[in-house]
Design a protein around this motif. Structure first.
Motif, PDB file in Angstrom:
ATOM      1  N   PHE A 145       0.817  -1.210   0.000  1.00  0.00           N
ATOM      2  CA  PHE A 145       0.000   0.000   0.000  1.00  0.00           C
ATOM      3  C   PHE A 145       0.855   1.267   0.000  1.00  0.00           C
ATOM      4  CE2 PHE A 145      -2.421  -3.394   2.014  1.00  0.00           C
ATOM      5  CZ  PHE A 145      -3.574  -3.385   1.242  1.00  0.00           C
ATOM      6  N   ARG A 146       2.134   1.141  -0.303  1.00  0.00           N
ATOM      7  CA  ARG A 146       3.016   2.306  -0.346  1.00  0.00           C
ATOM      8  C   ARG A 146       2.977   2.958  -1.716  1.00  0.00           C
ATOM      9  NH1 ARG A 146       8.069  -0.575   2.820  1.00  0.00           N
ATOM     10  NH2 ARG A 146       7.256  -0.312   4.926  1.00  0.00           N
ATOM     11  N   SER A 147       2.965   4.271  -1.718  1.00  0.00           N
ATOM     12  CA  SER A 147       2.907   5.005  -2.981  1.00  0.00           C
ATOM     13  C   SER A 147       4.267   5.094  -3.653  1.00  0.00           C
ATOM     14  CB  SER A 147       2.364   6.417  -2.738  1.00  0.00           C
ATOM     15  OG  SER A 147       3.194   7.115  -1.813  1.00  0.00           O
ATOM     16  N   HIS A 148       5.362   4.909  -2.883  1.00  0.00           N
ATOM     17  CA  HIS A 148       6.715   5.035  -3.413  1.00  0.00           C
ATOM     18  C   HIS A 148       7.553   3.800  -3.086  1.00  0.00           C
ATOM     19  CE1 HIS A 148       5.446   9.171  -3.604  1.00  0.00           C
ATOM     20  NE2 HIS A 148       6.601   9.604  -4.048  1.00  0.00           N
ATOM     21  N   PRO A 149       8.453   3.418  -3.990  1.00  0.00           N
ATOM     22  CA  PRO A 149       9.449   2.404  -3.623  1.00  0.00           C
ATOM     23  C   PRO A 149      10.440   3.016  -2.624  1.00  0.00           C
ATOM     24  CG  PRO A 149       9.359   2.779  -6.016  1.00  0.00           C
ATOM     25  CD  PRO A 149       8.640   3.905  -5.361  1.00  0.00           C
ATOM     26  N   SER A 150      11.235   2.187  -1.977  1.00  0.00           N
ATOM     27  CA  SER A 150      12.256   2.720  -1.087  1.00  0.00           C
ATOM     28  C   SER A 150      13.311   3.457  -1.916  1.00  0.00           C
ATOM     29  CB  SER A 150      12.923   1.591  -0.291  1.00  0.00           C
ATOM     30  OG  SER A 150      13.731   0.798  -1.148  1.00  0.00           O
TER      31      SER A 150
END
Length: 300
Positions: A283-288
């Motif tokens: 559910f994260r909008s960005h990769p690390s």
């Protein structure tokens, strides 16, 4: 998790509003096109869900630039007041010309954390904004790379694509929530009338929430994908080394609290993602940042 929760709540609010409005219209006006002698009319329901889903996302898209300015306090540079503002406008103009899009509005918002975002309803009517923290802590080469990343989002049409994906996903959620609600109402609760019962509406709302959470993973997958594409554009316009250096400079610093509004973090260049994997990763909008840098290092 707070950022994830707020994003999901925003999207679920759209679905729940649809459920309530749909329920009221069904009860008051009958909606004979959706419910008939044979029960649920799947074709009519599909059309209605698609219209609601896409129209809702398009309205959000058209309001995105106005909402971004209000929520972040972004001040658009109409007439540059100093050398820094002039440099920002000139850099964005050069990059926009390089990718063949109209000149975006350029703005600055007050935030001690280095960050930036781009939004707008089409490629020729966009907004690119940077934080005061980014201007004060990054080198000119790193700022150039961040601007190139944001121009990449605009040139790739990421805003409208994300809105369309969200709209279609919402339509599927609305449709299947009501199909399940109809099944529970007629099979489990043995409702044999031509009108839906209470079980239909309760089940539909519950399924809107559950399916909406699952469907958000699809939208977030695309959001992560578009970050890689924008990084690649940033490397193309500014240089790979500058883009990598800029990403390294975005690593969270506890001494500089991030005041970016939660609703805008999906559109920012950095949202403070950690490297560890968990269910929340879906559910994260960005990769690390580490994953993004690794992807850039593979570019030739």
């Amino acid at each position: 998790m707070m950022r994830i929760g707020l994003f999901l709540l925003t999207n679920l609010a759209v679905l729940i509003v649809f459920s309530i409005v749909f329920a009221v219209l069904s009860r008051v006006f009958g909606l004979s096109g959706v419910f008939g002698a044979g029960g649920l009319n799947y074709t009519s329901l599909a059309v209605m869900c698609l219209v609601w889903g896409v129209v809702g996302s398009m309205i959000s898209l058209f309001l995105s630039k106005w909402m971004a300015k209000k929520s972040t306090g972004t001040v658009v540079i109409d007439v540059p007041k100093n050398g820094t503002e002039q440099w920002l406008v000139d850099m964005v103009a050069r990059q926009a010309k390089a990718v063949g899009i109209g000149m975006p509005e350029v703005g600055i918002f007050d935030n001690p954390q280095p960050n930036a975002f781009a939004t707008g309803w089409n490629k020729n009517n966009a907004l690119v904004a940077v934080s005061t923290g980014l201007i004060h802590t990054m080198t000119p080469d790193e700022v150039e790379a961040v601007l190139a990343h944001e121009i990449g989002h605009v040139a790739n049409g990421d805003m409208i694509t994300l809105a369309l994906i969200q709209g279609v996903v919402n339509a599927f959620v609305m449709f299947f929530a009501r199909v399940i609600g109809n099944f529970v109402d007629r099979v489990v609760f043995k409702n044999e009338s031509n009108s839906p019962g209470v079980a239909y509406y309760v089940t539909s709302i519950v399924m809107d929430i559950l399916l909406g959470i699952l469907a958000s993973a699809i939208v977030m997958w695309f959001s992560r994908l578009r970050e890689y594409r924008a990084d690649e554009m940033g490397a193309k316009l500014a240089g790979r080394d500058k883009m990598i250096s800029a990403l390294n400079a975005l690593r969270p610093a506890e001494a500089r609290p991030d005041t970016m509004p939660e609703a805008m973090k999906a559109f920012a260049i950095s949202s403070g993602q950690s490297q560890s994997f968990s269910i929340a990763h879906l559910f994260r909008s960005h990769p690390s940042l580490d994953d993004r840098i690794a992807a850039l290092q593979k570019l030739h």
